[in-house]
Design an enzyme around this catalytic site. Structure first.
Site, mmCIF file in Angstrom:
data_model
loop_
_atom_site.group_PDB
_atom_site.id
_atom_site.type_symbol
_atom_site.label_atom_id
_atom_site.label_comp_id
_atom_site.label_asym_id
_atom_site.label_seq_id
_atom_site.Cartn_x
_atom_site.Cartn_y
_atom_site.Cartn_z
ATOM 1 N N ASP A 238 0.868 -1.180 0.000
ATOM 2 C CA ASP A 238 0.000 0.000 0.000
ATOM 3 C C ASP A 238 0.903 1.228 0.000
ATOM 4 O O ASP A 238 1.391 1.668 1.030
ATOM 5 C CB ASP A 238 -0.908 -0.031 1.243
ATOM 6 C CG ASP A 238 -1.773 1.216 1.341
ATOM 7 O OD1 ASP A 238 -1.559 2.161 0.561
ATOM 8 O OD2 ASP A 238 -2.661 1.245 2.216
ATOM 9 N N LYS A 267 -3.384 9.611 -3.299
ATOM 10 C CA LYS A 267 -2.724 10.792 -2.737
ATOM 11 C C LYS A 267 -1.833 11.522 -3.755
ATOM 12 O O LYS A 267 -2.338 12.239 -4.599
ATOM 13 C CB LYS A 267 -1.946 10.399 -1.482
ATOM 14 C CG LYS A 267 -2.891 9.966 -0.341
ATOM 15 C CD LYS A 267 -2.218 9.988 0.987
ATOM 16 C CE LYS A 267 -3.104 9.441 2.095
ATOM 17 N NZ LYS A 267 -4.012 10.409 2.671
#
Ligand SMILES: Cc1ncc(COP(=O)(O)O)c(C=O)c1O
Length: 440
Positions: A238, A267
């Site tokens: 991740d 992000k």
């Protein structure tokens, strides 16, 4: 005439916010480089890249131009049965720079959905191959992978998820192999891998963000992945927080000698401009879904999957990230952080200073255990805001994760606030001065 903040308070519900006790939000009307500019003209230095998303500064002209061009060319098209240039180009460029085994890109909307997709890929990979009993995930006890149900299930059973615990599927938690605990964690991993149901291992590589910027070494993670692979367990990196240069290299996984089978991004993917997530996987995972049987397809998608405008923002941001100038900026920030770390390490009031690339975390010693709900949190937050700096302490851990354009002078402003926080700890702020409420 109500202010913008009052109008907000009348109609909105903010994330991670106890609405009854939280102060009114600060109305931001403009962004410029590392600065956020409020309605009243006050400038706030964004020390955490607005929840870790911004890479090159706010309202970056290059990204703005590419987004604007895309908006007036093709704003959206459904992504089943259709494709478009920016989705293809972004996938091609990413696969060029990701670890070599990554072969396919699946788009979604944010970090949580990128994780959901990875979890579903693992489960269906085994299902499609007639092994539906392999359905258990291994994850770090303190991890955070998002707020949707699957992502919560593979995250820490902490305060964020407590109301939902009965509905979260069971996972095998293992501790984070921080320096000194490696052997113990390997034993935990071996025990978890001995279970025939073990299917996937999901982890934040090198830095567990929400846990308090907890850091561990690439060598031990590589060894963990090696053991997973020996048992046929699929590994999911991740990189929602660590991706796109945060930890030094473009991806934290570059520092591993054993590569993950899947990777999750969001992000920094669009440089902090638009919401987008993606999951990549190695070829054997993709081929496990190929069949004459339609039921073996991956039945997952979102209306805005591969949105062309978000793809254009990601391409523009990637162009900036891959320049030598950006590498130099990241190295400069890492070097400044390293010097500050040396200055602070071992001083009274400081429990530990950790650094990995552009991420710096100071764990203050509040004279009690480290906790997200440490009473220091609100005092630290207010001190930062009063200093016109945006920081979001994770309890008694305060971290910097600045946009890469942050200058030396701006970094010095951030370090000055961290020094003042130590003074505050040393002066033993009386309990009465610590706010009781939690607005987080
Ligand atoms: C490592 C990690 N994974 C997943 C997520 C979830 O991303 P999002 O907030 O975009 O859903 C986050 C968010 O902070 C994260 O840090």
């Amino acid at each position: 005439m109500p202010t913008l903040a009052e109008r907000d308070h009348a109609v909105l519900w903010h994330p991670y916010t106890q609405m009854q006790t939280a102060p009114l939000p600060i109305p931001i009307v403009r962004g410029e480089g590392s600065w956020l500019i409020a309605e009243d003209g006050t400038r706030y230095l964004d020390g955490i890249s607005s929840w870790w998303v911004n890479l090159h500064g706010h309202a970056h002209p290059h990204i703005a131009r590419r987004v604007s061009e895309q908006l007036s060319t093709l704003e959206h098209v459904l992504f089943a049965g259709f494709t478009h240039p920016t989705a293809v180009e972004l996938a091609e460029q990413l696969l060029e720079i990701l670890p070599q085994n990554q072969a396919r890109v699946f788009y979604s909307d944010n970090g949580s959905t990128a994780v959901e997709v990875a979890l579903k890929m693992v489960l269906q990979y085994f299902h499609n191959q007639g092994q539906p009993e392999r359905r258990t995930f291994l994850c770090f006890r303190d991890s955070y992978h998002g707020d949707t149900f699957g992502a919560m299930a593979v995250s820490s059973r902490g305060a964020f998820t407590q109301p939902f615990w009965p509905l979260l599927f069971d996972v095998e938690f293992i501790d984070v192999p921080v320096p000194g605990r490696e052997a113990e964690v390997l034993a935990q991993l071996d025990a978890a891998l001995a279970r025939p149901e073990a299917a996937g291992f999901i982890f934040e590589p090198l830095v567990l963000g929400t846990a308090g910027m907890v850091m561990y070494a690439p060598e031990i993670l590589s060894e963990m992945l090696r053991r997973c692979h020996q048992r046929g367990v699929l590994c999911i990196a991740d990189e929602v927080m660590t991706g796109f240069g945060r930890t030094g290299p473009l991806f934290a996984s570059e520092l591993l000698t054993e590569q993950p089978d899947m990777m999750c991004f969001s992000k920094g993917l669009t440089g902090g401009t638009l919401a987008m997530g993606l999951t990549t996987c190695a070829a054997p995972i993709y081929t496990a879904f190929l069949s004459d049987d339609k039921m073996k397809a991956l039945f997952h998608g979102h209306s805005y999957t591969a949105n062309p405008v978000a793809c254009a923002a990601a391409l523009a941001s990637l162009e900036l990230t891959r320049t030598e100038g950006c590498t130099a900026q990241r190295q400069r920030i890492a070097a400044a952080h390293a010097a500050f770390r040396q200055e602070m390490d071992g001083l009274p009031g400081i429990r530990q200073v950790r650094q990995q690339g552009t991420i710096l975390a100071v764990e203050y010693d509040p004279g009690e255990g480290t906790s997200y709900f440490s009473r220091l949190r609100d005092t630290f937050y207010q001190l930062a805001i009063d200093s016109h700096v945006v920081l979001r302490p994770l309890g008694n851990v305060v971290y910097l994760l600045p946009p890469y354009c942050t200058t030396h002078e701006e970094l010095e402003l951030l370090y000055a606030v961290l020094r003042r926080m130590r003074e505050l700890v040393l002066n033993h702020i009386p309990a009465a001065n610590l706010p009781e409420y939690l607005h987080d």
